[in-house]
Design a protein around this motif. Sequence first.
Motif, PDB file in Angstrom:
ATOM      1  N   THR A 134       0.941  -1.321  -0.026  1.00  0.00           N
ATOM      2  CA  THR A 134      -0.060  -0.079   0.080  1.00  0.00           C
ATOM      3  C   THR A 134       0.933   1.171   0.033  1.00  0.00           C
ATOM      4  O   THR A 134       0.621   2.272  -0.813  1.00  0.00           O
ATOM      5  N   ALA A 159       2.085   6.559  -6.864  1.00  0.00           N
ATOM      6  CA  ALA A 159       0.938   7.311  -7.147  1.00  0.00           C
ATOM      7  C   ALA A 159       1.259   9.027  -7.223  1.00  0.00           C
ATOM      8  O   ALA A 159       0.842   9.556  -8.145  1.00  0.00           O
ATOM      9  N   LYS A 161      -4.545  14.584 -16.752  1.00  0.00           N
ATOM     10  CA  LYS A 161      -4.659  13.378 -16.103  1.00  0.00           C
ATOM     11  C   LYS A 161      -4.304  12.878 -14.836  1.00  0.00           C
ATOM     12  O   LYS A 161      -4.159  11.836 -14.451  1.00  0.00           O
ATOM     13  N   ARG A 162      -3.904  14.019 -14.057  1.00  0.00           N
ATOM     14  CA  ARG A 162      -3.549  13.932 -12.519  1.00  0.00           C
ATOM     15  C   ARG A 162      -4.646  13.102 -11.790  1.00  0.00           C
ATOM     16  O   ARG A 162      -4.388  12.171 -11.188  1.00  0.00           O
ATOM     17  N   GLN A 163      -5.898  13.537 -12.003  1.00  0.00           N
ATOM     18  CA  GLN A 163      -6.826  12.814 -11.116  1.00  0.00           C
ATOM     19  C   GLN A 163      -7.061  11.365 -11.399  1.00  0.00           C
ATOM     20  O   GLN A 163      -7.109  10.458 -10.611  1.00  0.00           O
ATOM     21  N   GLU A 164      -6.965  10.958 -12.692  1.00  0.00           N
ATOM     22  CA  GLU A 164      -6.972   9.448 -13.164  1.00  0.00           C
ATOM     23  C   GLU A 164      -5.985   8.622 -12.509  1.00  0.00           C
ATOM     24  O   GLU A 164      -5.947   7.557 -11.990  1.00  0.00           O
ATOM     25  N   LEU A 176      -3.844   9.434 -10.031  1.00  0.00           N
ATOM     26  CA  LEU A 176      -4.187   9.288  -8.757  1.00  0.00           C
ATOM     27  C   LEU A 176      -4.909   8.156  -8.106  1.00  0.00           C
ATOM     28  O   LEU A 176      -4.826   7.381  -7.442  1.00  0.00           O
ATOM     29  N   ALA A 177      -6.124   8.194  -8.805  1.00  0.00           N
ATOM     30  CA  ALA A 177      -7.165   7.238  -8.611  1.00  0.00           C
ATOM     31  C   ALA A 177      -6.572   5.748  -8.890  1.00  0.00           C
ATOM     32  O   ALA A 177      -6.727   4.800  -8.163  1.00  0.00           O
ATOM     33  N   ALA A 178      -5.859   5.696  -9.891  1.00  0.00           N
ATOM     34  CA  ALA A 178      -5.387   4.165 -10.237  1.00  0.00           C
ATOM     35  C   ALA A 178      -4.407   3.820  -9.316  1.00  0.00           C
ATOM     36  O   ALA A 178      -4.274   2.529  -8.713  1.00  0.00           O
ATOM     37  N   ILE A 189      -4.102   5.015  -5.934  1.00  0.00           N
ATOM     38  CA  ILE A 189      -4.707   4.786  -4.909  1.00  0.00           C
ATOM     39  C   ILE A 189      -5.564   3.205  -4.865  1.00  0.00           C
ATOM     40  O   ILE A 189      -5.376   2.472  -3.773  1.00  0.00           O
ATOM     41  N   SER A 190      -6.243   2.982  -6.023  1.00  0.00           N
ATOM     42  CA  SER A 190      -6.542   1.631  -6.174  1.00  0.00           C
ATOM     43  C   SER A 190      -5.840   0.451  -5.938  1.00  0.00           C
ATOM     44  O   SER A 190      -6.021  -0.458  -5.688  1.00  0.00           O
ATOM     45  N   GLU A 191      -4.528   0.714  -6.503  1.00  0.00           N
ATOM     46  CA  GLU A 191      -3.425  -0.497  -6.412  1.00  0.00           C
ATOM     47  C   GLU A 191      -3.225  -0.652  -5.132  1.00  0.00           C
ATOM     48  O   GLU A 191      -2.987  -1.705  -4.556  1.00  0.00           O
TER      49      GLU A 191
END
Length: 219
Positions: A115, A122, A133-136, A138-140, A142-144
């Motif tokens: 984690t 990220a 593209k930062r939000q996308e 960052l979401a990827a 955090i998901s990982e």
Amino acid sequence: MYTNLIVFVTVLAIVVERFIYLLGKGQINAKGLLEQLRKLIQANNVDRAIRICGSRNAPLLRIAKSGLVQVHRGEEALATSVEEALVETSPEVKKRISALWSLSNIAVLVGLFGTVLGLIRAFGAIAGADPAKRQEMLAAGISEALHNTALGLGIAVIAIIFHLILSGMAKRLVGDLETFSMKLENFLITQLRTNPNLANAGPPATTASGPGATARKKK
């Protein structure tokens, strides 16, 4: 994530191996075996009793055989042999079960480590990325990171559950072994005291062999 997959495979291997052992070698009717041995011993048929106990490599049968092969040596040798067999067998029943608890802790720590690495990657990736593209990204990331946490916690829960199940099964089997060994030992000692012919019904005592023994016989 890959490290936790290795941990998961190890947990499964231990669980399967222990279930095979406890449900296979450990599942012998102690009461039925003791009753069968009682009938054979009362009939002075010690050799057949020994053959029955040597038919399988099960903890209960090994303890029984350890006492039966010492019948001709007397009460003290018989009791010592049964107690030694019980001491040797008990750790075998509990083998590798405690490792599940350690593996559960390792899985959690590896998940948390994954984690942290995921969050570092990220935030590092979005530092110089296109603002659109930062939000996308960052979401990827955090998901990982959360996937690593979920995997570690899932493996830990599975390991702890099976640790509790297998520990209970092992504890019950060790209790059965202790009860069986005590009953068998008391029965054999009682039979030796009430039936003098029983000492001659067991396997004969080993005699010295070889050149030295031959020389002593000639003298």
